[in-house]
Design an enzyme around this catalytic site. Structure first.
Site, PDB file in Angstrom:
ATOM      1  CB  SER A 172       1.955   5.609 -12.089  1.00 15.71           C
ATOM      2  OG  SER A 172       2.384   6.504 -11.098  1.00 15.71           O
ATOM      3  CD  GLU A 174       6.095   9.386  -9.057  1.00 11.12           C
ATOM      4  OE1 GLU A 174       5.639  10.012  -8.080  1.00 11.12           O
ATOM      5  OE2 GLU A 174       7.202   9.640  -9.562  1.00 11.12           O
ATOM      6  CE1 TYR A 196       6.313   2.346 -10.193  1.00 15.25           C
ATOM      7  CE2 TYR A 196       5.728   4.622 -10.650  1.00 15.25           C
ATOM      8  CZ  TYR A 196       5.357   3.332 -10.327  1.00 15.25           C
ATOM      9  OH  TYR A 196       4.027   3.041 -10.149  1.00 15.25           O
TER      10      TYR A 196
HETATM   11  P1  NAP Z   1       2.641  -3.156  -4.420  1.00 13.82           P
HETATM   12  O1  NAP Z   1       1.884  -3.271  -3.138  1.00 13.82           O
HETATM   13  O2  NAP Z   1       4.092  -2.853  -4.370  1.00 13.82           O
HETATM   14  O3  NAP Z   1       2.436  -4.547  -5.206  1.00 13.82           O
HETATM   15  C1  NAP Z   1       3.210  -4.870  -6.338  1.00 13.82           C
HETATM   16  C2  NAP Z   1       2.913  -6.303  -6.757  1.00 13.82           C
HETATM   17  O4  NAP Z   1       3.758  -6.654  -7.869  1.00 13.82           O
HETATM   18  C3  NAP Z   1       3.212  -7.352  -5.661  1.00 13.82           C
HETATM   19  O5  NAP Z   1       2.229  -8.350  -5.729  1.00 13.82           O
HETATM   20  C4  NAP Z   1       4.574  -7.898  -6.087  1.00 13.82           C
HETATM   21  O6  NAP Z   1       4.822  -9.189  -5.625  1.00 13.82           O
HETATM   22  C5  NAP Z   1       4.352  -7.928  -7.604  1.00 13.82           C
HETATM   23  N1  NAP Z   1       5.598  -8.078  -8.361  1.00 13.82           N
HETATM   24  C6  NAP Z   1       6.713  -7.316  -8.293  1.00 13.82           C
HETATM   25  N2  NAP Z   1       7.614  -7.759  -9.164  1.00 13.82           N
HETATM   26  C7  NAP Z   1       7.072  -8.838  -9.794  1.00 13.82           C
HETATM   27  C8  NAP Z   1       7.505  -9.737 -10.807  1.00 13.82           C
HETATM   28  N3  NAP Z   1       8.713  -9.627 -11.329  1.00 13.82           N
HETATM   29  N4  NAP Z   1       6.668 -10.724 -11.231  1.00 13.82           N
HETATM   30  C9  NAP Z   1       5.446 -10.850 -10.679  1.00 13.82           C
HETATM   31  N5  NAP Z   1       4.968 -10.027  -9.724  1.00 13.82           N
HETATM   32  C10 NAP Z   1       5.773  -9.040  -9.293  1.00 13.82           C
HETATM   33  O7  NAP Z   1       1.978  -2.085  -5.390  1.00 13.82           O
HETATM   34  P2  NAP Z   1       0.481  -1.471  -5.359  1.00 13.82           P
HETATM   35  O8  NAP Z   1       0.495  -0.241  -4.541  1.00 13.82           O
HETATM   36  O9  NAP Z   1      -0.483  -2.550  -5.086  1.00 13.82           O
HETATM   37  O10 NAP Z   1       0.342  -0.973  -6.874  1.00 13.82           O
HETATM   38  C11 NAP Z   1      -0.205  -1.832  -7.878  1.00 13.82           C
HETATM   39  C12 NAP Z   1       0.216  -1.320  -9.245  1.00 13.82           C
HETATM   40  O11 NAP Z   1      -0.292  -0.007  -9.434  1.00 13.82           O
HETATM   41  C13 NAP Z   1       1.725  -1.194  -9.466  1.00 13.82           C
HETATM   42  O12 NAP Z   1       1.977  -1.492 -10.817  1.00 13.82           O
HETATM   43  C14 NAP Z   1       2.026   0.261  -9.181  1.00 13.82           C
HETATM   44  O13 NAP Z   1       3.191   0.666  -9.864  1.00 13.82           O
HETATM   45  C15 NAP Z   1       0.766   0.896  -9.734  1.00 13.82           C
HETATM   46  N6  NAP Z   1       0.369   2.170  -9.117  1.00 13.82           N
HETATM   47  C16 NAP Z   1       0.243   2.252  -7.759  1.00 13.82           C
HETATM   48  C17 NAP Z   1      -0.210   3.439  -7.200  1.00 13.82           C
HETATM   49  C18 NAP Z   1      -0.374   3.574  -5.712  1.00 13.82           C
HETATM   50  O14 NAP Z   1      -0.459   4.706  -5.232  1.00 13.82           O
HETATM   51  N7  NAP Z   1      -0.462   2.487  -4.966  1.00 13.82           N
HETATM   52  C19 NAP Z   1      -0.515   4.535  -8.022  1.00 13.82           C
HETATM   53  C20 NAP Z   1      -0.384   4.401  -9.403  1.00 13.82           C
HETATM   54  C21 NAP Z   1       0.040   3.200  -9.942  1.00 13.82           C
HETATM   55  P3  NAP Z   1       5.443  -9.437  -4.145  1.00 13.82           P
HETATM   56  O15 NAP Z   1       4.283  -9.350  -3.195  1.00 13.82           O
HETATM   57  O16 NAP Z   1       6.028 -10.779  -4.252  1.00 13.82           O
HETATM   58  O17 NAP Z   1       6.456  -8.349  -3.894  1.00 13.82           O
HETATM   59  N1  GDD Z   2       8.845   6.674   0.560  1.00 13.66           N
HETATM   60  C1  GDD Z   2       9.178   7.795   1.201  1.00 13.66           C
HETATM   61  N2  GDD Z   2       9.900   7.702   2.354  1.00 13.66           N
HETATM   62  N3  GDD Z   2       8.784   8.988   0.693  1.00 13.66           N
HETATM   63  C2  GDD Z   2       9.109  10.097   1.388  1.00 13.66           C
HETATM   64  C3  GDD Z   2       9.826  10.065   2.577  1.00 13.66           C
HETATM   65  C4  GDD Z   2      10.259   8.801   3.083  1.00 13.66           C
HETATM   66  O1  GDD Z   2      10.915   8.694   4.119  1.00 13.66           O
HETATM   67  N4  GDD Z   2       9.965  11.343   3.020  1.00 13.66           N
HETATM   68  C5  GDD Z   2       9.368  12.140   2.158  1.00 13.66           C
HETATM   69  N5  GDD Z   2       8.846  11.390   1.135  1.00 13.66           N
HETATM   70  C6  GDD Z   2       8.156  11.942  -0.036  1.00 13.66           C
HETATM   71  C7  GDD Z   2       8.738  11.456  -1.369  1.00 13.66           C
HETATM   72  O2  GDD Z   2       9.919  12.205  -1.684  1.00 13.66           O
HETATM   73  C8  GDD Z   2       7.579  11.740  -2.294  1.00 13.66           C
HETATM   74  O3  GDD Z   2       7.596  13.072  -2.719  1.00 13.66           O
HETATM   75  C9  GDD Z   2       6.339  11.532  -1.410  1.00 13.66           C
HETATM   76  O4  GDD Z   2       6.823  11.486  -0.056  1.00 13.66           O
HETATM   77  C10 GDD Z   2       5.565  10.258  -1.690  1.00 13.66           C
HETATM   78  O5  GDD Z   2       6.462   9.177  -1.685  1.00 13.66           O
HETATM   79  P1  GDD Z   2       5.930   7.651  -1.719  1.00 13.66           P
HETATM   80  O6  GDD Z   2       4.967   7.427  -0.621  1.00 13.66           O
HETATM   81  O7  GDD Z   2       7.143   6.775  -1.772  1.00 13.66           O
HETATM   82  O8  GDD Z   2       5.085   7.583  -3.063  1.00 13.66           O
HETATM   83  P2  GDD Z   2       5.396   8.100  -4.544  1.00 13.66           P
HETATM   84  O9  GDD Z   2       4.492   9.263  -4.800  1.00 13.66           O
HETATM   85  O10 GDD Z   2       6.835   8.279  -4.774  1.00 13.66           O
HETATM   86  O11 GDD Z   2       4.945   6.849  -5.424  1.00 13.66           O
HETATM   87  C11 GDD Z   2       3.707   6.178  -5.153  1.00 13.66           C
HETATM   88  O12 GDD Z   2       2.676   6.768  -5.896  1.00 13.66           O
HETATM   89  C12 GDD Z   2       2.800   6.652  -7.315  1.00 13.66           C
HETATM   90  C13 GDD Z   2       1.604   7.380  -7.950  1.00 13.66           C
HETATM   91  O13 GDD Z   2       1.873   8.740  -8.064  1.00 13.66           O
HETATM   92  C14 GDD Z   2       3.908   4.697  -5.509  1.00 13.66           C
HETATM   93  O14 GDD Z   2       2.775   3.989  -5.082  1.00 13.66           O
HETATM   94  C15 GDD Z   2       4.046   4.507  -7.008  1.00 13.66           C
HETATM   95  O15 GDD Z   2       4.031   3.100  -7.309  1.00 13.66           O
HETATM   96  C16 GDD Z   2       2.848   5.190  -7.691  1.00 13.66           C
HETATM   97  O16 GDD Z   2       2.932   5.035  -9.084  1.00 13.66           O
END
Ligand code: NAP
Ligand code: GDD
Length: 392
Positions: A172, A174, A196
């Site tokens: 990520s 992050e 995280y």
């Molecule tokens: P998400 O929608 O939160 O999906 C997470 C998945 O992990 C869900 O299927 C969840 O199952 C499963 N899970 C959680 N804990 C588990 C456990 N203990 N054993 C087995 N499965 C488990 O996340 P996403 O946005 O699709 O992201 C996919 C991956 O990419 C994650 O690893 C995230 O950290 C990473 N990532 C995401 C982003 C982004 O912007 N979306 C960016 C960079 C990296 P349930 O459905 O049962 O909760």
């Molecule tokens: N969730 C959330 N809720 N975020 C908020 C809010 C709120 O009410 N208000 C402001 N934010 C700001 C957070 O402080 C952060 O700076 C930004 O919005 C994005 O927050 P999220 O959408 O929760 O995403 P993230 O950037 O923290 O994390 C996501 O992206 C990562 C990749 O950079 C997640 O998908 C992570 O799993 C992923 O790795």
């Protein structure tokens, strides 16, 4: 509209023997079954952890369209958690079924070994995680158990089973945290700012080390934020599009958010899963930044969303410090040139298109909610409170 999806059992169901092959119709069906079994044997097999999440569902769709047989690990829950893949699922007895689900949890290494041995995947995509950054401050140990130790459990299972499987790790942006350089690329030093991100960093290095130590074809995708109509509702983009569309239809009057000045490089999840596949299908394993190369603030996301609905967000949005993070990531902006050059990957959906796609989808949901509210209590208050006490 969650249904029971059958899990567990043999991934190919019970379709290998048919005692009644003598009638022509059944023999024909048996031939189709045999053809299907041959196709299944010949098609590539992928195993996805986190298949029920946003990315898992898009990746499953993408791989099925490429004729893969897809296996997913689903954790057992007392309510259905398979909504996002409902449209892809067929009963395993259906001869055309190509998606198979297995109960499992990344904390259970023995279970993972068993699934790997049974499935023998060509490719493993490790997408599961406790993926909410704010929540990781409340649950740092649990987050580390899944996001860090879960990965090593899976890598160890691959090493033990000696499978020649390719491995994708969902790393990520992050991990760049308090970014020491902008834009961020594969050489930018990491500076994690949350439990995280620390856990993801552990998995990043383990993936790289298993590649170098054991010659496993293991890749890190360093993905910047990617969103979609399937995004979890407590991430900021979806929280905004859900609330704005509900406000437009009179179902909600306010929206409470945290830091509005943070900037993110937001892309479309459907584009990003293609990059995961490209990494595992390249000639050599490596690590790649996947991003759009554009960054926008939360304020800009609010501008775009509310403008589509002809609303002024300043009238509805309030800042609530409960959504602030103890340490914030202020600015993420990725440089995806290595992926463009090497994998020929580029994002297709622009920021504007992404916001529009999410608003359109949430508007349809809000319209349904509106209809139900009007139908259930004609003349009564139509306010349906949502997540008023949500911690994230
Ligand atoms: P998400 O929608 O939160 O999906 C997470 C998945 O992990 C869900 O299927 C969840 O199952 C499963 N899970 C959680 N804990 C588990 C456990 N203990 N054993 C087995 N499965 C488990 O996340 P996403 O946005 O699709 O992201 C996919 C991956 O990419 C994650 O690893 C995230 O950290 C990473 N990532 C995401 C982003 C982004 O912007 N979306 C960016 C960079 C990296 P349930 O459905 O049962 O909760
Ligand atoms: N969730 C959330 N809720 N975020 C908020 C809010 C709120 O009410 N208000 C402001 N934010 C700001 C957070 O402080 C952060 O700076 C930004 O919005 C994005 O927050 P999220 O959408 O929760 O995403 P993230 O950037 O923290 O994390 C996501 O992206 C990562 C990749 O950079 C997640 O998908 C992570 O799993 C992923 O790795």
């Amino acid at each position: 509209m969650a249904n029971a999806i059958a899990l567990g059992g043999h991934p190919f169901g019970q379709q290998t023997h048919d005692r009644h092959m003598s009638t022509p119709a059944i023999a024909g069906r048996a031939r189709i079954k045999r053809d299907h079994m041959t196709n299944i044997r010949d098609s590539k097999k992928a195993l996805i952890t986190g298949i029920t999440g946003q990315d898992g569902s898009y990746l499953a769709e993408f791989l099925l369209a490429k004729d893969y047989t897809v296996h997913g690990i689903v954790r057992r829950s007392s309510t259905f958690n398979t909504d996002r893949i409902e449209h892809l699922y067929r009963d395993p007895h259906d001869p055309n079924a190509r998606l198979f689900l297995h109960f499992g949890d990344l904390t259970d290494g023995t279970g993972l070994r068993e699934i790997l041995t049974r499935v023998q995947p060509d490719e493993v995509y490790n997408l599961d995680a406790q993926s909410h950054v704010r929540v990781s401050f409340d649950q740092p140990v649990y987050t580390s158990q899944i996001n860090a130790l879960g990965t090593i459990n899976l890598l160890e299972a691959i090493r033990d089973t000696h499978l020649p499987t390719r491995f994708y790790q969902a790393s990520s942006s992050e991990m760049y945290g308090k970014a020491v350089q902008t834009p961020q690329n594969e050489s930018t030093p990491f500076y994690p700012r949350s439990p995280y991100a620390c856990a993801k960093l552990y998995s990043f290095w383990q993936t790289l080390n298993y590649r170098e130590a054991y010659n496993i074809f293991a890749c890190n995708g360093i993905l910047f934020n990617h969103e979609s109509p399937r995004r979890g509702e407590t991430f900021v983009t979806r929280k905004i599009t859900r609330a704005a569309t509900r406000i437009a239809l009179g179902l909600q009057h306010e929206l409470f958010l945290g830091n509005l000045d943070a900037k993110r490089d937001w892309g479309f999840a459907g584009d990003y899963v293609q990059a995961m596949w490209l990494m595992l299908n390249h000639s050599t394993p490596d690590d790649y930044v996947i991003a759009t190369g554009e960054t926008h603030s939360i304020r800009e996301f609010l501008d775009q969303t509310f403008a589509i609905l002809n609303l002024d967000w300043q009238k509805y949005v309030h800042v609530d410090p409960r959504y602030f993070r103890p340490t914030e990531v202020d600015l993420l902006l990725g440089d995806p040139s290595k992926a463009r050059r090497t994998l020929h990957w580029k994002p297709r959906v622009s920021f504007k298109q992404l916001v529009k796609m999410m608003v359109d989808s949430d508007l349809a949901i809000a319209n349904r909610e509106r209809l139900i509210a009007d139908h259930e209590k004609p003349g009564a208050s139509t306010l349906i409170p949502r997540g008023a006490s949500s911690p994230d």
